[in-house]
Design an enzyme around this catalytic site. Structure first.
Site, PDB file in Angstrom:
ATOM      1  N   PHE A 128     -32.603  17.660  -9.881  1.00 15.20           N
ATOM      2  CA  PHE A 128     -31.230  17.749 -10.389  1.00 15.20           C
ATOM      3  C   PHE A 128     -30.910  19.191 -10.813  1.00 15.20           C
ATOM      4  O   PHE A 128     -31.652  19.819 -11.564  1.00 15.20           O
ATOM      5  CB  PHE A 128     -31.005  16.779 -11.549  1.00 15.20           C
ATOM      6  CG  PHE A 128     -29.547  16.571 -11.826  1.00 15.20           C
ATOM      7  CD1 PHE A 128     -28.786  15.772 -10.999  1.00 15.20           C
ATOM      8  CD2 PHE A 128     -28.921  17.204 -12.883  1.00 15.20           C
ATOM      9  CE1 PHE A 128     -27.417  15.602 -11.223  1.00 15.20           C
ATOM     10  CE2 PHE A 128     -27.559  17.032 -13.120  1.00 15.20           C
ATOM     11  CZ  PHE A 128     -26.816  16.227 -12.285  1.00 15.20           C
ATOM     12  N   ASP A 197     -37.725  15.113 -17.874  1.00 17.29           N
ATOM     13  CA  ASP A 197     -36.318  14.718 -17.924  1.00 17.29           C
ATOM     14  C   ASP A 197     -36.278  13.218 -17.619  1.00 17.29           C
ATOM     15  O   ASP A 197     -36.618  12.783 -16.510  1.00 17.29           O
ATOM     16  CB  ASP A 197     -35.527  15.525 -16.888  1.00 17.29           C
ATOM     17  CG  ASP A 197     -34.045  15.162 -16.863  1.00 17.29           C
ATOM     18  OD1 ASP A 197     -33.708  14.018 -17.216  1.00 17.29           O
ATOM     19  OD2 ASP A 197     -33.239  16.017 -16.456  1.00 17.29           O
ATOM     20  N   TYR A 222     -25.601   8.519 -21.501  1.00 16.61           N
ATOM     21  CA  TYR A 222     -24.453   7.842 -20.878  1.00 16.61           C
ATOM     22  C   TYR A 222     -24.799   7.016 -19.651  1.00 16.61           C
ATOM     23  O   TYR A 222     -23.931   6.362 -19.089  1.00 16.61           O
ATOM     24  CB  TYR A 222     -23.354   8.860 -20.532  1.00 16.61           C
ATOM     25  CG  TYR A 222     -23.830  10.123 -19.845  1.00 16.61           C
ATOM     26  CD1 TYR A 222     -24.167  10.130 -18.507  1.00 16.61           C
ATOM     27  CD2 TYR A 222     -23.928  11.317 -20.560  1.00 16.61           C
ATOM     28  CE1 TYR A 222     -24.593  11.303 -17.891  1.00 16.61           C
ATOM     29  CE2 TYR A 222     -24.362  12.486 -19.957  1.00 16.61           C
ATOM     30  CZ  TYR A 222     -24.689  12.471 -18.616  1.00 16.61           C
ATOM     31  OH  TYR A 222     -25.130  13.613 -18.016  1.00 16.61           O
ATOM     32  N   LYS A 223     -26.052   7.062 -19.209  1.00 21.03           N
ATOM     33  CA  LYS A 223     -26.404   6.288 -18.005  1.00 21.03           C
ATOM     34  C   LYS A 223     -26.870   4.899 -18.440  1.00 21.03           C
ATOM     35  O   LYS A 223     -26.089   4.044 -18.829  1.00 21.03           O
ATOM     36  CB  LYS A 223     -27.473   7.022 -17.208  1.00 21.03           C
ATOM     37  CG  LYS A 223     -27.061   8.386 -16.693  1.00 21.03           C
ATOM     38  CD  LYS A 223     -28.211   9.014 -15.934  1.00 21.03           C
ATOM     39  CE  LYS A 223     -27.950  10.469 -15.586  1.00 21.03           C
ATOM     40  NZ  LYS A 223     -26.898  10.643 -14.578  1.00 21.03           N
ATOM     41  N   ARG A 369     -25.714   5.880  -3.449  1.00 21.27           N
ATOM     42  CA  ARG A 369     -26.629   5.325  -4.457  1.00 21.27           C
ATOM     43  C   ARG A 369     -25.990   4.098  -5.087  1.00 21.27           C
ATOM     44  O   ARG A 369     -24.785   4.083  -5.367  1.00 21.27           O
ATOM     45  CB  ARG A 369     -26.887   6.324  -5.587  1.00 21.27           C
ATOM     46  CG  ARG A 369     -27.391   7.676  -5.189  1.00 21.27           C
ATOM     47  CD  ARG A 369     -27.724   8.522  -6.413  1.00 21.27           C
ATOM     48  NE  ARG A 369     -26.591   8.712  -7.314  1.00 21.27           N
ATOM     49  CZ  ARG A 369     -26.653   9.338  -8.476  1.00 21.27           C
ATOM     50  NH1 ARG A 369     -27.817   9.830  -8.903  1.00 21.27           N
ATOM     51  NH2 ARG A 369     -25.592   9.493  -9.243  1.00 21.27           N
TER      52      ARG A 369
HETATM   53  C1  LIG Z   1     -31.823  14.265 -13.946  1.00 23.14           C
HETATM   54  C2  LIG Z   1     -30.602  14.676 -14.712  1.00 23.14           C
HETATM   55  N1  LIG Z   1     -30.698  15.611 -15.680  1.00 23.14           N
HETATM   56  C3  LIG Z   1     -29.606  16.004 -16.389  1.00 23.14           C
HETATM   57  C4  LIG Z   1     -28.364  15.449 -16.140  1.00 23.14           C
HETATM   58  C5  LIG Z   1     -27.130  15.865 -16.891  1.00 23.14           C
HETATM   59  O1  LIG Z   1     -27.350  16.520 -18.050  1.00 23.14           O
HETATM   60  P1  LIG Z   1     -26.203  16.753 -19.169  1.00 23.14           P
HETATM   61  O2  LIG Z   1     -26.404  15.675 -20.207  1.00 23.14           O
HETATM   62  O3  LIG Z   1     -26.498  18.077 -19.708  1.00 23.14           O
HETATM   63  O4  LIG Z   1     -24.881  16.663 -18.500  1.00 23.14           O
HETATM   64  C6  LIG Z   1     -28.232  14.473 -15.160  1.00 23.14           C
HETATM   65  C7  LIG Z   1     -26.897  13.887 -14.888  1.00 23.14           C
HETATM   66  O5  LIG Z   1     -26.656  13.137 -14.001  1.00 23.14           O
HETATM   67  C8  LIG Z   1     -29.365  14.089 -14.420  1.00 23.14           C
HETATM   68  O6  LIG Z   1     -29.269  13.170 -13.459  1.00 23.14           O
END
Ligand SMILES: Cc1ncc(COP(=O)(O)O)c(C=O)c1O
Length: 410
Positions: A128, A197, A222-223, A369
């Site tokens: 990502f 992450d 938020y996911k 997805r």
């Molecule tokens: C693997 C991953 N890391 C980070 C993020 C986003 O990070 P942030 O909370 O800083 O927007 C996402 C968003 O989809 C993601 O899929």
């Protein structure tokens, strides 16, 4: 062993016997929508609406600034962190909610890199992008080198140069999952620290951070945690490392005595030192409500249903829609909780699906997805998604100007 479904009533029968079936009522999902985008933005929970309403009307409305103490706003980052800790196999005092995943990764990369004078940050190419952008910024600030290598080369590349290995546990595109215990141990054996992450794994796959020896991690709210658009993120630091690390963002909320208003900075004890500024209380309320949807639910039962949804989706698609090629691992130990398919017209097919109430998402260049979120998705939704997809592909229904990529603004 999974038996492939053939009919809608087979899917409905699976829903009837699903132990998580009542949990769907904890969410507000519009009628007629099969929602497969919870890996990107979870839907609102009833608890989120109720808690947020209480914060606005009663706490903020009646207590005004007194809410910081009387309603416990000041403790929201720790309180929400402790709730997330249960879902990821950590101790309550090892998780704090703050900022975004990007900012939290920045804090941990800098903090952890100061523990050694090794020259390199190592990660996976094609992961990502925000993580990579942050790591590039950290490399510029610190003078460290950033090495990005393909997944198969990672293990061998960890070596005496490696200061930090940072990885996404579950790949945002394909849903491939790293062996978190093995890669953490690989880094440790080489004298490096691993940062994970967990954006695509917290609330989705069973995690045992303590048991697996994980020392540092970040993830978003938020996911799968259903905290709402732009919900604050979380940060995990194993207890034994907390006093050795200091955040590069030395804000007053991470100070040992924020209300002493002293000139000098002294980090708060424990995980609190990773706070920087004032917590966003309305967003924290929605996140706490989102996490509440997991009350009484074990992550093992969440994962068991994710496996069922995945197998159902994959086998129905292979049967009804073979032009879309599944790129997610079939081995459940090697994947997260979404299923991805490749097709040259993935973008248009995704738009055509959304137009008929099946909400998945597209990732460039050619992937659709579908998030598999066991708290509220039904087997019936999977059946509907596959039927609609087969109709669209068989009839060429995606090939219409309104679904064309050229029309996309963002
Ligand atoms: C693997 C991953 N890391 C980070 C993020 C986003 O990070 P942030 O909370 O800083 O927007 C996402 C968003 O989809 C993601 O899929």
């Amino acid at each position: 062993m999974f038996n492939p479904l053939t009919t809608l009533s087979d899917a409905q029968a699976l829903d009837q016997s699903d132990p998580l079936r009542p949990v769907r009522d904890r969410f507000l999902i519009p009628d007629g929508i099969a929602y497969f985008d919870g890996h990107s933005l979870g839907p609102p929970s009833r608890a989120a609406r109720q808690i947020q309403d209480d914060v606005v009307r009663r706490q903020w409305g009646e207590q005004l600034i007194g809410g910081w103490n009387d309603a416990g706003w000041i403790d929201a980052p720790q309180r929400a962190g402790a709730k997330i800790a249960r879902l990821i196999g950590a101790k309550p005092n090892e998780v704090i909610v703050a900022d975004s995943t990007s900012v939290n990764l920045f804090k941990l990369l800098i903090a952890a890199s100061r523990l050694s004078d090794r020259p390199a940050i190592l990660s996976e190419a094609g992961d990502f992008h925000t993580d990579r952008y942050i790591a590039k910024g950290v490399a510029r600030l610190t003078g460290l080198r950033l090495d990005l290598v393909p997944r198969p080369e990672l293990e061998q590349k960890v070596g005496p140069d490696t200061n930090i290995l940072y990885l996404s546990h579950v790949h945002y595109g394909t849903a491939e999952r790293h062996d978190i215990a093995a890669m953490t141990a690989r880094a440790r054996d080489a004298g490096a620290l691993a940062i994970w992450d967990l954006c695509h794994s917290a609330g989705a796959v069973p995690l045992q951070l303590n048991q697996d020896g994980v020392e540092l991690a970040v993830g978003c709210g938020y996911k799968y945690l259903n905290g709402g658009p732009g919900a604050p993120a979380f940060l995990y630091v194993a207890e034994h490392l907390q006093e050795r690390l200091s955040s590069p963002l030395q804000g007053w909320m991470g100070h040992a005595a924020p209300f002493d208003f002293t000139d000098d900075y002294a980090p708060a004890p424990g995980i609190d030192r990773f706070l920087a500024g004032t917590p966003p209380i309305l967003s924290m309320a929605a996140l706490e409500g989102g996490i509440e949807a997991f009350d009484g639910v074990s992550m093992d039962s969440v994962w068991a249903k994710s496996v069922g949804l995945f197998e159902t989706f994959r086998s129905l698609m292979a049967d009804r829609c073979p032009d879309l090629v599944c790129v997610s691992p079939s081995d459940q130990a090697r994947r997260g909780s979404h299923i991805s398919f490749r097709h040259p017209n993935a973008f248009e097919i995704c738009q055509a699906l959304i137009a008929v109430g099946v909400m998945g998402d597209f990732r460039a260049p050619d992937v659709i997805r579908f998030g598999l979120t066991p708290l509220y998705l039904r087997y019936e939704d999977v059946w509907t998604a596959v039927e609609r997809c087969a109709d669209i592909v068989d009839s060429g229904g995606w090939n219409r100007p309104e679904f064309s990529r050229r029309r996309k603004v963002t």
